[in-house]
Each structure stands twice: as C-alpha cells, then as structure tokens.
Design an enzyme around this catalytic site. Structure first.
Site, PDB file in Angstrom:
ATOM      1  N   HIS A   1       9.507 -23.294  91.888  1.00 24.22           N
ATOM      2  CA  HIS A   1       8.297 -23.257  92.739  1.00 24.22           C
ATOM      3  C   HIS A   1       7.755 -24.670  92.948  1.00 24.22           C
ATOM      4  O   HIS A   1       7.364 -25.038  94.054  1.00 24.22           O
ATOM      5  CB  HIS A   1       7.183 -22.430  92.084  1.00 24.22           C
TER       6      HIS A   1
ATOM      7  N   LYS B   1       4.544  -5.919  92.278  1.00 24.57           N
ATOM      8  CA  LYS B   1       5.114  -6.053  90.926  1.00 24.57           C
ATOM      9  C   LYS B   1       3.972  -5.992  89.913  1.00 24.57           C
ATOM     10  O   LYS B   1       2.842  -6.345  90.236  1.00 24.57           O
ATOM     11  CB  LYS B   1       5.795  -7.424  90.779  1.00 24.57           C
TER      12      LYS B   1
ATOM     13  N   ARG C   1      16.524 -18.745  97.508  1.00 24.60           N
ATOM     14  CA  ARG C   1      17.538 -19.218  96.554  1.00 24.60           C
ATOM     15  C   ARG C   1      18.935 -18.818  96.983  1.00 24.60           C
ATOM     16  O   ARG C   1      19.824 -19.641  97.125  1.00 24.60           O
ATOM     17  CB  ARG C   1      17.272 -18.636  95.152  1.00 24.60           C
TER      18      ARG C   1
ATOM     19  N   SER D   1      11.190 -16.103  87.984  1.00 25.54           N
ATOM     20  CA  SER D   1      10.144 -15.839  86.974  1.00 25.54           C
ATOM     21  C   SER D   1      10.524 -14.641  86.091  1.00 25.54           C
ATOM     22  O   SER D   1      10.268 -14.640  84.893  1.00 25.54           O
ATOM     23  CB  SER D   1       8.807 -15.566  87.654  1.00 25.54           C
TER      24      SER D   1
HETATM   25  O1  PNS Z   1       6.797 -14.243  94.787  1.00 24.84           O
HETATM   26  P1  PNS Z   1       6.929 -12.929  95.490  1.00 24.84           P
HETATM   27  O2  PNS Z   1       6.569 -11.797  94.561  1.00 24.84           O
HETATM   28  O3  PNS Z   1       8.288 -12.744  96.113  1.00 24.84           O
HETATM   29  O4  PNS Z   1       5.849 -12.952  96.681  1.00 24.84           O
HETATM   30  C1  PNS Z   1       5.657 -11.832  97.514  1.00 24.84           C
HETATM   31  C2  PNS Z   1       4.349 -12.010  98.328  1.00 24.84           C
HETATM   32  C3  PNS Z   1       3.194 -12.252  97.389  1.00 24.84           C
HETATM   33  C4  PNS Z   1       4.494 -13.181  99.261  1.00 24.84           C
HETATM   34  C5  PNS Z   1       4.098 -10.700  99.148  1.00 24.84           C
HETATM   35  O5  PNS Z   1       4.147  -9.580  98.293  1.00 24.84           O
HETATM   36  C6  PNS Z   1       2.745 -10.721  99.856  1.00 24.84           C
HETATM   37  O6  PNS Z   1       2.597 -11.383 100.860  1.00 24.84           O
HETATM   38  N1  PNS Z   1       1.730  -9.986  99.298  1.00 24.84           N
HETATM   39  C7  PNS Z   1       0.388  -9.952  99.857  1.00 24.84           C
HETATM   40  C8  PNS Z   1       0.099  -8.603 100.515  1.00 24.84           C
HETATM   41  C9  PNS Z   1       0.782  -8.514 101.876  1.00 24.84           C
HETATM   42  O7  PNS Z   1       0.444  -9.200 102.803  1.00 24.84           O
HETATM   43  N2  PNS Z   1       1.782  -7.600 101.973  1.00 24.84           N
HETATM   44  C10 PNS Z   1       2.521  -7.410 103.210  1.00 24.84           C
HETATM   45  C11 PNS Z   1       3.716  -8.341 103.341  1.00 24.84           C
HETATM   46  S1  PNS Z   1       4.996  -7.912 102.167  1.00 24.84           S
END
Ligand code: PNS
Length: 169
Positions: free
Chosen positions: A20, A44, A100, A139
């Site tokens: 990150h 998650k 990745r 992570s």
């Molecule tokens: O690090 P991650 O878990 O792959 O990140 C995922 C993240 C946080 C970018 C995604 O879950 C997100 O944007 N969450 C906020 C809620 C949202 O907008 N959800 C709709 C798009 S998936």
C-alpha cells in the site's frame, strides 16, 4: 490558476502494508493531494477498527523510507458511505487502486465499472501495477502469518508489526 488534482486511494488497509505504501508513494507523483480513504464497509470483517487503521497508516507514512513526494499533500480519512459519494465530497474524480495479479483485475475492473456507472461516468479509476517486490503481499496473509507466529517485518512497517502482534497475543 493551476487546477489542483485530487486523487482518492480507497481500501480496507487492515492493516496497511508496504505494498500500500508503495502505491501511495507512486500516486503522490501523479496528484497534488491524495486522500487515503479507509473504508468502514468493504464486505470484509476487519481486525482493526477504522480509527486504528487510520492511526497505523498515519504512523507508517511518517517512516523515513516511504519516499513520498513532498509536493503532494497526503490526507488519511475514514469513510462509511459510498466511495463515489466520498470522492465527490472531496471534489475529486480520480480513484487510484493497486493491482497485484491478473486475478485482482477481474474484481477491480468490475468495481471500477460499477463506480463509473453510479457516478454518471464522471469518475476515473487509475490502476497502478504493483511493484514486483510487493506482489505477494496481502493484508489477509500478513494477519495469518502473524497469528501463526511468522515474521512479517519484510511486509509491514515496525508499528504495524507491533500492532498485529498485540492483537494476536
Ligand atoms: O482494500 P479493499 O478491501 O479491496 O477495498 C475495497 C473498497 C474499500 C475500495 C470497496 O469495498 C469500497 O469502495 N467500499 C466502500 C463502499 C462502496 O462504495 N461500495 C460499492 C463499490 S464496491
């Protein structure tokens, strides 16, 4: 007056890894302000609270070896709404994500398309290919390695290692 380019780098950051930090370093060369957005809702179950994840990020960013572009302002913030709304609130239209492996790309492309559609195509996701050095870091693996007594010093900053060890003590 020059236009300020604001980018948003969202994620779970549960916890932040050297992968990150490498994406933050590279994104800091592309925008004038980077909002590192710690998501409350990522689908998650997190190990660290949003506040803990923000604190770990802020401390990790102070590490001398991060080599972040000094001309870029880095802000770390939590968010509990839709990413597209958060991006708009920050007067941005740029989302940055690290990729990745090819297998990441399927999920990332779907999320980028969904976000673009929800924002009336007024949002762009920029994918940065992970540096080969950090391709294996995730992570969820780091948490498992710590839990089973492995050494994660080559994958995270010392403050994150300490926080992980404290969680699994
Ligand atoms: O690090 P991650 O878990 O792959 O990140 C995922 C993240 C946080 C970018 C995604 O879950 C997100 O944007 N969450 C906020 C809620 C949202 O907008 N959800 C709709 C798009 S998936």
């Amino acid at each position: 007056m020059s236009k300020i380019k604001i980018g948003v780098y969202p994620g779970s950051f549960d916890p932040v890894t050297l992968g990150h930090l490498d994406i933050i370093r590279r994104a800091s060369k592309l925008v004038d302000r980077l909002v590192v957005a710690v998501a409350a809702h990522s689908g998650k179950k997190p190990l660290f609270s949003v506040d803990e994840r923000i604190e770990l990020l802020q401390k990790a960013l102070k590490n001398k070896n991060t080599n972040i572009n000094n001309n870029c302002e880095i802000i770390v913030e939590g968010f509990d709404n839709l990413l597209v709304d958060f991006v708009k609130e920050h007067k941005s239209f740029i989302v940055i994500r690290g990729v990745r492996q090819y297998s990441d790309f399927e999920y990332e492309a779907q999320m980028a398309a969904l976000n673009a559609q929800m924002a009336d195509f007024d949002i762009e996701t920029i994918f940065l290919a992970s540096n080969a050095k950090y391709q294996s870091i995730a992570s969820r693996f780091i948490k498992q390695v710590t839990q089973l007594g492995g050494d994660v010093s080559s994958f995270v900053t010392p403050n994150v290692k300490k926080a992980l060890e404290a969680k699994y003590k």
